[in-house]
Design an enzyme around this catalytic site. Structure first.
Site, mmCIF file in Angstrom:
data_model
loop_
_atom_site.group_PDB
_atom_site.id
_atom_site.type_symbol
_atom_site.label_atom_id
_atom_site.label_comp_id
_atom_site.label_asym_id
_atom_site.label_seq_id
_atom_site.Cartn_x
_atom_site.Cartn_y
_atom_site.Cartn_z
ATOM 1 C CE1 TYR A 7 35.543 49.748 40.199
ATOM 2 C CE2 TYR A 7 33.260 49.302 39.700
ATOM 3 C CZ TYR A 7 34.523 48.851 39.996
ATOM 4 O OH TYR A 7 34.770 47.506 40.078
ATOM 5 C CE LYS A 46 38.299 43.595 53.592
ATOM 6 N NZ LYS A 46 38.743 42.352 54.277
ATOM 7 C CG ASP A 70 37.301 39.416 53.626
ATOM 8 O OD1 ASP A 70 36.318 39.878 54.235
ATOM 9 O OD2 ASP A 70 38.422 39.317 54.157
ATOM 10 C CG ASP A 129 32.134 45.152 39.039
ATOM 11 O OD1 ASP A 129 31.466 44.377 38.358
ATOM 12 O OD2 ASP A 129 33.034 45.879 38.581
ATOM 13 C CG ASP A 180 30.418 39.535 37.302
ATOM 14 O OD1 ASP A 180 29.270 39.993 37.161
ATOM 15 O OD2 ASP A 180 31.345 39.768 36.506
#
Ligand code: NAD
Length: 369
Positions: free
Chosen positions: A142, A193, A226, A250, A254
């Site tokens: 970001y 990852k 993942d 992020d 959630d």
């Protein structure tokens, strides 16, 4: 010793409504537990824009830097949607996070027994769930450069964002996760990852370094993000603390939050480096926004904001037992069937207003003495 100091920035929409209930709880601690906080208040977001033409003044920023903890309600609302990007309410919040350098974002996902049927997962998968996601908040994709949308010189365009992490950025958020784990279940799972991203390989190596050199007593595992997402919905209780980067955090926070039901129940903390008095720079806020659809109607659930204050008790003021007292008071009113509108499920309950919910939590706190 001076009383611990708190700056309240209630913000917009339901922010002031839910914060009013937190102020009652702060008052209760002064009156009944001899724990007096020096509380000051100021404006942020749309309310600051209305008064000063900016979503956070330099004076408010300086006050936020000077206190032990900032409690924020929520910012934003349709009234401000057309404002220039630079003065939008959210910019006030982003400025606080940036200038306080709050690199460690703590998002607990805790399932209160009385609300276990609210989750989209089966009761036995979520009942008793208590995990903590630690998300790196100030770096990663970001913020990385280069970024932008450019001509690709072949008649098309190319959009670029850069995932970038340094050793120190990874180590400091890893330390924050290991410290938390020591106060909880003593387990950290780091997610990245590393199979496809070099920044993920560095992340894994640096988290492992911090573990081996500084926290060998904490159990550490690594998981691809993942696979972590799958495990979160398959068997979330296997986790204690999860530490991950800004982007994956992020998404995963959630996802984990929704295991527990309503947005009105979710607190958060954002922590930075220790100040001269040893306390971390800290901002506590509910995860939800300003909920303009219900603002001013006494319908907002104040529990996310109250639990955010409980996090302040635990992480800024080292009052873990008092934080637990607040959490148990919340648990009690829910077990008694009290529900704000957002918590009214098929099983029913006693519908109560924002302030009645706050009063019931105060009564439960009284009963805890
Ligand atoms: P929201 O979180 O404000 O509301 C989403 C839905 O959840 C709404 O139906 C709302 O009524 C409900 N809800 C949220 N909090 C609740 C509570 N405590 N009790 C009961 N119901 C609750 O998100 P949104 O509608 O997407 O955004 C509204 C405004 O808030 C926008 O301006 C947005 O930019 C802003 N926002 C601010 C923050 C923040 O301050 N950190 C976070 C998210 C959104």
């Amino acid at each position: 010793m001076a009383n611990p100091s708190i700056l309240i920035l209630a913000g917009d929409g339901i922010g002031p409504e839910v914060m009013a209930e937190v102020k009652k709880i702060i008052g209760w601690f002064g009156a009944r537990r001899g724990l007096t906080f020096d509380v000051s208040e100021d404006l942020v977001g749309g309310s600051a824009y209305d008064a000063h033409g900016v979503p956070l003044t330099d004076e408010t920023m300086a006050r936020a830097q000077a206190v032990d903890a900032v409690l924020l309600g929520a910012v934003g609302g349709p009234k401000y949607d057309k404002l220039d990007f630079s003065v939008k309410p959210e910019r006030g919040l982003l400025r606080l996070r940036k200038e306080m350098d709050l690199f460690s974002n703590l998002r607990p996902a805790q399932c209160f027994d009385a609300l276990a049927d609210f989750s989209s997962l089966k009761r036995d998968v979520v009942a008793g769930l208590d995990i903590m996601i630690v998300r790196e908040l100030t770096s990663g994709v970001y913020f990385g450069e280069p970024r932008g949308i450019f001509d690709d010189n072949e008649g098309g365009r190319v959009g670029i964002n850069t995932q970038r992490y340094t050793t120190e950025e990874i180590r400091r958020v890893a330390r924050s996760a290991f410290e938390l784990a020591r106060r909880r279940g003593n387990k950290v799972c780091s997610m990245e990852k590393a199979n496809v991203m070099e920044s993920g390989i560095l992340w894994r190596e640096e988290v492992q370094w911090v573990h081996d050199n500084e926290y060998p007593d904490v159990e550490l595992s690594h998981m691809y993000a993942d696979a972590g997402a799958m495990q979160l919905v398959r068997w979330p209780k296997q986790f204690d603390v999860i530490v991950t980067d800004n982007l994956f955090g992020d998404l995963l926070s959630d996802c984990a939050a929704m295991l527990t039901g309503s947005l009105g129940m979710l607190p958060s903390a954002s922590l930075g480096a220790p100040m001269a008095n040893g306390r971390p720079k800290a901002l506590y806020e509910p995860v939800h926004g300003s909920a303009p659809d219900i603002a001013g109607q006494g319908k907002a659930n104040p529990i996310a904001c109250i639990l955010s204050f409980a996090m302040a008790l635990r992480y800024s003021f080292d009052l873990g037992d008092e934080a637990t007292r607040v959490e148990q008071a919340v648990e009690k009113v829910l077990a008694d069937g009290l529900r704000t509108a957002d918590l009214m499920g098929p099983e029913g309950g006693k519908p109560v207003s924002t302030s009645a919910m706050g009063d019931a939590i105060l009564a439960a706190l009284d009963a805890s003495l």
